[in-house]
Design a protein around this motif. Sequence first.
Motif, PDB file in Angstrom:
ATOM      1  N   SER A 158      -6.379 -32.284  13.627  1.00 24.38           N
ATOM      2  CA  SER A 158      -7.391 -31.304  13.653  1.00 24.38           C
ATOM      3  C   SER A 158      -6.508 -30.291  13.971  1.00 24.38           C
ATOM      4  N   ILE A 159      -5.738 -29.763  13.580  1.00 25.73           N
ATOM      5  CA  ILE A 159      -4.882 -28.110  13.607  1.00 25.73           C
ATOM      6  C   ILE A 159      -4.325 -27.037  12.676  1.00 25.73           C
ATOM      7  N   ARG A 160      -4.341 -25.779  12.676  1.00 29.41           N
ATOM      8  CA  ARG A 160      -4.195 -25.643  11.523  1.00 29.41           C
ATOM      9  C   ARG A 160      -2.619 -24.641  11.422  1.00 29.41           C
ATOM     10  N   ARG A 161      -1.722 -25.574  12.669  1.00 32.29           N
ATOM     11  CA  ARG A 161      -0.916 -24.692  12.589  1.00 32.29           C
ATOM     12  C   ARG A 161       0.723 -25.748  12.845  1.00 32.29           C
ATOM     13  N   LEU A 162       0.816 -25.769  12.459  1.00 34.50           N
ATOM     14  CA  LEU A 162       2.431 -27.628  12.526  1.00 34.50           C
ATOM     15  C   LEU A 162       3.370 -26.934  13.139  1.00 34.50           C
ATOM     16  N   PRO A 163       4.324 -26.763  13.916  1.00 34.00           N
ATOM     17  CA  PRO A 163       6.016 -26.261  13.603  1.00 34.00           C
ATOM     18  C   PRO A 163       6.588 -27.732  13.369  1.00 34.00           C
ATOM     19  N   VAL A 164       7.521 -26.637  12.837  1.00 36.20           N
ATOM     20  CA  VAL A 164       8.354 -27.645  11.683  1.00 36.20           C
ATOM     21  C   VAL A 164      10.132 -27.823  12.634  1.00 36.20           C
ATOM     22  N   THR A 214      -2.715 -22.000   6.136  1.00 35.12           N
ATOM     23  CA  THR A 214      -2.719 -21.444   4.749  1.00 35.12           C
ATOM     24  C   THR A 214      -1.661 -21.200   4.030  1.00 35.12           C
ATOM     25  N   ASP A 215      -0.389 -22.114   3.943  1.00 36.83           N
ATOM     26  CA  ASP A 215       0.444 -21.920   3.311  1.00 36.83           C
ATOM     27  C   ASP A 215      -0.021 -23.211   2.001  1.00 36.83           C
ATOM     28  N   LEU A 216      -0.732 -24.062   3.125  1.00 35.75           N
ATOM     29  CA  LEU A 216      -1.281 -25.554   2.034  1.00 35.75           C
ATOM     30  C   LEU A 216      -1.670 -24.650   0.803  1.00 35.75           C
ATOM     31  N   THR A 217      -2.900 -23.451   1.217  1.00 36.03           N
ATOM     32  CA  THR A 217      -3.771 -23.172   0.505  1.00 36.03           C
ATOM     33  C   THR A 217      -3.251 -22.745  -1.151  1.00 36.03           C
ATOM     34  N   HIS A 218      -1.991 -22.046  -0.341  1.00 37.47           N
ATOM     35  CA  HIS A 218      -0.640 -21.470  -1.721  1.00 37.47           C
ATOM     36  C   HIS A 218      -0.079 -22.788  -2.696  1.00 37.47           C
ATOM     37  N   TYR A 219       0.377 -23.750  -1.621  1.00 35.95           N
ATOM     38  CA  TYR A 219       0.541 -24.664  -2.396  1.00 35.95           C
ATOM     39  C   TYR A 219       0.007 -25.756  -3.106  1.00 35.95           C
ATOM     40  N   LEU A 220      -1.158 -25.485  -3.287  1.00 32.73           N
ATOM     41  CA  LEU A 220      -2.076 -26.240  -4.003  1.00 32.73           C
ATOM     42  C   LEU A 220      -1.949 -26.157  -5.503  1.00 32.73           C
ATOM     43  N   PRO A 221      -1.961 -24.915  -6.077  1.00 34.34           N
ATOM     44  CA  PRO A 221      -2.197 -24.682  -7.031  1.00 34.34           C
ATOM     45  C   PRO A 221      -1.045 -25.569  -8.103  1.00 34.34           C
ATOM     46  N   ARG A 222      -0.211 -24.941  -7.187  1.00 31.63           N
ATOM     47  CA  ARG A 222       1.815 -25.607  -7.663  1.00 31.63           C
ATOM     48  C   ARG A 222       1.528 -27.305  -7.748  1.00 31.63           C
ATOM     49  N   LEU A 223       0.640 -27.866  -6.355  1.00 30.30           N
ATOM     50  CA  LEU A 223       0.870 -29.436  -6.030  1.00 30.30           C
ATOM     51  C   LEU A 223      -0.272 -29.717  -8.121  1.00 30.30           C
ATOM     52  N   ARG A 224      -1.301 -29.574  -7.827  1.00 31.15           N
ATOM     53  CA  ARG A 224      -2.331 -29.731  -9.101  1.00 31.15           C
ATOM     54  C   ARG A 224      -1.242 -29.492 -10.937  1.00 31.15           C
ATOM     55  N   ASN A 225      -0.332 -28.492 -10.905  1.00 31.89           N
ATOM     56  CA  ASN A 225       0.514 -28.354 -12.441  1.00 31.89           C
ATOM     57  C   ASN A 225       0.601 -29.338 -12.083  1.00 31.89           C
ATOM     58  N   THR A 226       2.069 -29.600 -11.317  1.00 30.07           N
ATOM     59  CA  THR A 226       2.629 -30.992 -11.012  1.00 30.07           C
ATOM     60  C   THR A 226       2.085 -31.740 -11.173  1.00 30.07           C
ATOM     61  N   VAL A 227       1.292 -32.139 -11.322  1.00 28.65           N
ATOM     62  CA  VAL A 227       0.389 -33.857 -11.278  1.00 28.65           C
ATOM     63  C   VAL A 227       0.269 -33.737 -12.244  1.00 28.65           C
ATOM     64  N   LEU A 228      -0.733 -32.328 -13.236  1.00 29.43           N
ATOM     65  CA  LEU A 228      -0.901 -32.640 -14.176  1.00 29.43           C
ATOM     66  C   LEU A 228       0.108 -32.066 -15.604  1.00 29.43           C
ATOM     67  N   ARG A 229       1.347 -31.953 -15.426  1.00 31.39           N
ATOM     68  CA  ARG A 229       2.449 -31.640 -16.059  1.00 31.39           C
ATOM     69  C   ARG A 229       3.174 -33.441 -15.692  1.00 31.39           C
ATOM     70  N   GLY A 230       3.019 -33.963 -15.012  1.00 33.56           N
ATOM     71  CA  GLY A 230       3.055 -35.420 -14.947  1.00 33.56           C
ATOM     72  C   GLY A 230       2.679 -36.580 -15.850  1.00 33.56           C
ATOM     73  N   ARG A 231       1.296 -36.335 -15.677  1.00 33.85           N
ATOM     74  CA  ARG A 231      -0.024 -36.967 -16.804  1.00 33.85           C
ATOM     75  C   ARG A 231       0.384 -36.344 -17.792  1.00 33.85           C
ATOM     76  N   ASN A 232       0.008 -35.486 -18.215  1.00 38.26           N
ATOM     77  CA  ASN A 232       0.795 -34.758 -20.061  1.00 38.26           C
ATOM     78  C   ASN A 232       2.291 -35.977 -20.342  1.00 38.26           C
ATOM     79  N   ASP A 233       3.053 -36.295 -19.595  1.00 31.65           N
ATOM     80  CA  ASP A 233       4.254 -36.473 -20.234  1.00 31.65           C
ATOM     81  C   ASP A 233       4.399 -38.215 -19.702  1.00 31.65           C
ATOM     82  N   LEU A 234       3.411 -38.538 -19.252  1.00 29.76           N
ATOM     83  CA  LEU A 234       2.975 -39.944 -19.292  1.00 29.76           C
ATOM     84  C   LEU A 234       2.349 -40.684 -20.552  1.00 29.76           C
TER      85      LEU A 234
END
Length: 133
Positions: free
Chosen positions: A91-97, A110-130
């Motif tokens: 239950s944390i919003r900041r994770l040191p790497v 916030t970083d995760l939120t910005h990443y979600l659209p790219r993740l969605r596009n990657t998943v959809l591209r993979g489905r389309n390739d299959l």
Amino acid sequence: MTQSVQTVPPETTACEVATLFADHDIGSAVVVDPETGQYSGIVTESDLMRLVAAGADIDTVTVDTFLSTPVVTIASTEDIHAAAAMMKEHSIRRLPVTNDGEIVGILTTTDLTHYLPRLRNTVLRGRNDLAAQ
């Protein structure tokens, strides 16, 4: 992730941390013992807000009295899914790497939120390739 991570010593006052947050447009700082280099906790905007709401004197209260512990970290070799799962689990919003025990960045919700659209596009591209095969 954001690669620059602000650190503060335990004797930093809440007012000094608030100024640091405002000056750098950030929401957290890792508390590091200057003698040992060990991470003793993390202080966040939420920690500051709870302190102010309690009526504390932010000019005298030091971060070692209200920081969040322990510092939950993730290795830089882990993937985004592991990071998101860890953030949810703790239950944390900041994770040191970290890389070999040294903090090299911080991942936020916030970083995760910005990443979600790219993740969605990657998943959809993979489905389309299959489907095309």
